[in-house]
Scaffold this active site. Structure first.
Site, short mmCIF file in Angstrom:
data_model
loop_
_atom_site.label_atom_id
_atom_site.label_comp_id
_atom_site.label_asym_id
_atom_site.label_seq_id
_atom_site.Cartn_x
_atom_site.Cartn_y
_atom_site.Cartn_z
N GLU A 79 0.89 -1.14 0.04
CA GLU A 79 -0.08 -0.32 -0.10
C GLU A 79 0.78 1.19 0.23
OE1 GLU A 79 -2.12 0.86 3.85
OE2 GLU A 79 -1.32 -1.04 4.35
N CYS A 111 -3.43 -3.65 4.75
CA CYS A 111 -2.42 -4.53 5.10
C CYS A 111 -2.88 -5.65 4.74
CB CYS A 111 -2.44 -4.62 6.79
SG CYS A 111 -2.01 -2.96 7.29
N SER A 201 -10.38 1.83 14.69
CA SER A 201 -9.55 0.95 13.77
C SER A 201 -9.32 -0.52 14.54
CB SER A 201 -8.47 1.33 13.17
OG SER A 201 -7.45 1.57 14.01
N HIS A 233 -2.12 -9.86 12.22
CA HIS A 233 -1.57 -8.63 11.59
C HIS A 233 -1.28 -8.00 13.02
CE1 HIS A 233 -1.06 -4.90 9.88
NE2 HIS A 233 -2.12 -4.66 10.41
N LYS A 242 -4.76 -8.04 22.67
CA LYS A 242 -6.38 -7.82 22.65
C LYS A 242 -6.72 -8.75 21.86
CE LYS A 242 -5.26 -2.75 22.58
NZ LYS A 242 -5.84 -2.10 23.72
N SER A 306 -7.06 -2.46 6.96
CA SER A 306 -8.17 -1.55 7.02
C SER A 306 -9.16 -1.23 5.77
CB SER A 306 -7.41 -0.09 7.52
OG SER A 306 -7.14 -0.28 8.79
P1 HMG Z 1 -3.19 6.31 21.72
O1 HMG Z 1 -4.46 7.30 21.72
O2 HMG Z 1 -2.00 6.97 21.75
O3 HMG Z 1 -3.19 5.38 22.91
O4 HMG Z 1 -3.54 5.39 20.29
P2 HMG Z 1 -4.04 5.06 24.23
O5 HMG Z 1 -4.07 6.36 25.09
O6 HMG Z 1 -5.09 4.35 23.76
O7 HMG Z 1 -2.82 4.15 24.88
C1 HMG Z 1 -2.56 3.06 24.36
C2 HMG Z 1 -2.53 1.88 25.54
O8 HMG Z 1 -1.35 2.29 26.31
C3 HMG Z 1 -3.74 1.59 26.38
O9 HMG Z 1 -3.78 0.66 26.72
C4 HMG Z 1 -3.28 2.68 27.50
O10 HMG Z 1 -4.00 2.31 28.91
C5 HMG Z 1 -2.00 2.39 27.75
P3 HMG Z 1 -5.32 -0.41 26.33
O11 HMG Z 1 -6.51 0.72 26.90
O12 HMG Z 1 -5.06 -0.23 24.97
O13 HMG Z 1 -5.37 -1.60 27.08
N1 HMG Z 1 -0.95 3.22 28.45
C6 HMG Z 1 0.08 2.97 29.20
N2 HMG Z 1 0.37 1.66 29.57
C7 HMG Z 1 1.63 1.68 30.67
N3 HMG Z 1 2.21 2.69 31.11
C8 HMG Z 1 1.66 4.08 30.64
C9 HMG Z 1 0.54 4.02 29.76
N4 HMG Z 1 -0.18 5.25 29.39
C10 HMG Z 1 -0.93 4.61 28.41
N5 HMG Z 1 2.15 5.14 31.24
C11 HMG Z 1 -3.36 3.71 19.05
C12 HMG Z 1 -2.86 4.18 20.21
C13 HMG Z 1 -2.77 2.25 18.65
C14 HMG Z 1 -4.83 3.75 18.57
C15 HMG Z 1 -2.45 4.69 18.08
O14 HMG Z 1 -0.95 4.35 18.06
C16 HMG Z 1 -2.80 4.42 16.74
O15 HMG Z 1 -3.75 5.14 16.09
N6 HMG Z 1 -1.97 3.60 15.46
C17 HMG Z 1 -2.41 3.40 14.33
C18 HMG Z 1 -3.56 2.85 13.95
C19 HMG Z 1 -3.75 1.31 14.28
O16 HMG Z 1 -2.39 0.89 14.29
N7 HMG Z 1 -4.72 0.69 14.42
C20 HMG Z 1 -4.69 -0.71 14.90
C21 HMG Z 1 -6.13 -1.37 14.10
S1 HMG Z 1 -6.12 -0.97 12.39
C22 HMG Z 1 -4.93 -2.21 11.55
O17 HMG Z 1 -4.38 -2.99 12.09
C23 HMG Z 1 -4.70 -1.80 9.95
C24 HMG Z 1 -3.36 -1.00 9.94
O18 HMG Z 1 -2.03 -1.86 10.00
C25 HMG Z 1 -3.38 -0.15 8.50
C26 HMG Z 1 -3.42 -1.16 7.00
O19 HMG Z 1 -4.41 -2.14 7.27
O20 HMG Z 1 -3.16 -0.98 6.07
C27 HMG Z 1 -3.10 0.02 11.16
#
Ligand code: HMG
Length: 389
Positions: A79, A111, A201, A233, A242, A306
């Site tokens: 992609e 992906c 996502s 993935h 998760k 996605s």
């Molecule tokens: P975010 O808003 O930075 O993170 O986004 P958060 O606030 O939800 O925190 C993440 C986790 O860290 C949480 O745990 C927090 O509690 C924890 P959870 O609730 O998930 O259990 N946390 C801590 N842990 C320990 N010590 C601390 C601490 N502070 C917080 N001090 C997000 C995270 C992954 C959403 C972001 O990085 C993102 O948007 N990433 C890109 C999108 C993505 O990867 N999506 C995944 C599914 S879609 C997919 O897989 C397709 C893709 O590969 C694309 C394609 O298909 O081409 C993306």
């Protein structure tokens, strides 16, 4: 007829940025990245690499262990395409000196397209005796600086050689797949980085997993205990936890699955997201690092792209598989990467090619076997590095 993955190999560029350093720069606790999303480092693309060089570098290692003239198709899944018309695979075909009687195509659906390419490769192999198909998954995951997605960047390529009587894994026929039109992640043609609704996502991913798992169980009549290992993935490695939570409600079963999956996360947690390559990087890590012999074990694989298209399928690890792994090369590749400082990270991130046809010579950065040498009259130029393969 047994068809499946004959050989597997990955490549990632020789540069990475530490997520501890990113945490410092963004003013968040380092544990948010190390524990919260399960990532340590992310591979960074230097100016003289792209999906072509990464894909060619990944495939080179397995071509030394096969007869090239049996390869009748090259399917390039990405992609992060470098041209709207020409397949990245055509450049790879030349760099790798593949035979002329070889078809080439590029596939795209976030992906997911590596998995479609694998299934298509199995179909092609079944149509022509003794033929092989080279599937290359290669991507650069890139999000806006200061966005939540920034910590889930990365890049890399995995090459899979698909054949009859494979040496590593026979892919089973049962497969469950679904598609739905959602806007959880996308990248318009005019943007260099993806747009994503991160939390949404993640929910869509888990919904797709649930649907595919149910459908696969119905189709195959297999129970969870018939699936010994799982690969996912992995946009970030905490996603595996998760996913397991979604599949296994019983605490003991969840804990046991969580410890089983650990060897499969090692490459992903230091390379970062590699989109199409990510699931196969998880598989490669499992094969390279699982301490117990995996012969005869069934691996369930969940592919998510996605937008979205998702598929759950399975394969059986074959006798003697561990004699055909490239663990040593893979480990060396990661050990030799250079850690970038913050300014170097920004420089790689902001690097941009001329858009107006101006000739451009790319400075040397990579120590891979192939590099992107520059542009001339809107044409991309590639070259072999001056060293022995
Ligand atoms: P975010 O808003 O930075 O993170 O986004 P958060 O606030 O939800 O925190 C993440 C986790 O860290 C949480 O745990 C927090 O509690 C924890 P959870 O609730 O998930 O259990 N946390 C801590 N842990 C320990 N010590 C601390 C601490 N502070 C917080 N001090 C997000 C995270 C992954 C959403 C972001 O990085 C993102 O948007 N990433 C890109 C999108 C993505 O990867 N999506 C995944 C599914 S879609 C997919 O897989 C397709 C893709 O590969 C694309 C394609 O298909 O081409 C993306």
């Amino acid at each position: 007829m047994a068809i499946g993955i004959d050989l597997i190999s990955f490549y990632t560029p020789p540069f990475f940025f530490s997520l501890d350093d990113l945490a410092k720069q963004r003013g968040v606790p380092a544990e948010k990245y190390s524990t919260g999303i399960g990532q340590k480092e992310m591979s960074m693309l230097p100016p003289d690499e792209d999906v072509v060089t990464m894909g060619a570098n990944a495939a080179l290692q397995i071509l030394e262990k096969t007869e090239r003239n049996r390869i009748k198709a090259l399917i390039f899944a990405t992609e992060s395409g470098i041209d709207q018309s020409k397949s990245a695979g055509v450049f790879v075909h030349k760099l790798l000196d593949l035979p002329k009687d070889c078809r080439i195509i590029e596939t795209k659906q976030a992906c997911y397209s590596g998995t479609f390419s694998l299934r298509a490769a199995m179909g092609l192999v079944s149509l022509e005796k003794d033929s092989q198909v080279l599937v290359i998954t290669s991507d650069v995951a890139r999000y806006d600086l200061h966005s939540a997605g920034e910590a889930t960047q990365g890049c890399g390529a995995v090459a899979l050689l698909v054949s009859e009587q494979p040496r590593l894994m026979q892919i089973e026929t049962e497969s469950a797949y679904i598609s739905e039109d959602v806007m959880d992640f996308w990248r318009p043609n005019y943007r260099q980085s993806a747009i994503v609704d991160g939390q949404y996502s993640t929910r869509v991913y888990l919904h797709a997993l649930n649907e595919c798992w149910k459908k696969y169980s119905e189709l195959s009549k297999r129970l969870p205990e018939h699936i010994h290992q799982l690969c996912f993935h992995l946009p970030f490695t905490r996603m595996a936890e998760k996913a397991l939570k979604q599949l296994f409600r019983c605490k003991e079963e969840f804990q046991s699955r969580l410890s089983k999956i650990a060897p499969g996360l090692l490459y992903n947690e230091t390379i970062g997201n590699s989109y199409t390559a990510s699931l196969y990087l998880n598989l490669c890590s499992l094969l390279d690092f699982n301490e117990d012999n995996l012969e005869g074990q069934r691996v369930g694989l969940f592919s998510y792209g996605s937008g979205f298209v998702a598929e759950f399928f399975s394969g059986i690890i074959l006798k003697g598989y561990n004699k055909h792994l490239l663990k040593e090369q893979h480990t060396r590749l990661l050990a030799n990467r250079k850690r970038l400082n913050y300014q170097e990270y920004l420089d790689f991130y902001h690097f941009a090619l001329p858009q107006d046809g101006t000739s451009f010579h790319t400075p040397y950065f990579t120590d891979g076997y192939f590099r992107f040498a520059g542009l001339d009259a809107h044409k991309r130029l590639y070259e072999k590095a001056q060293k022995e393969a």
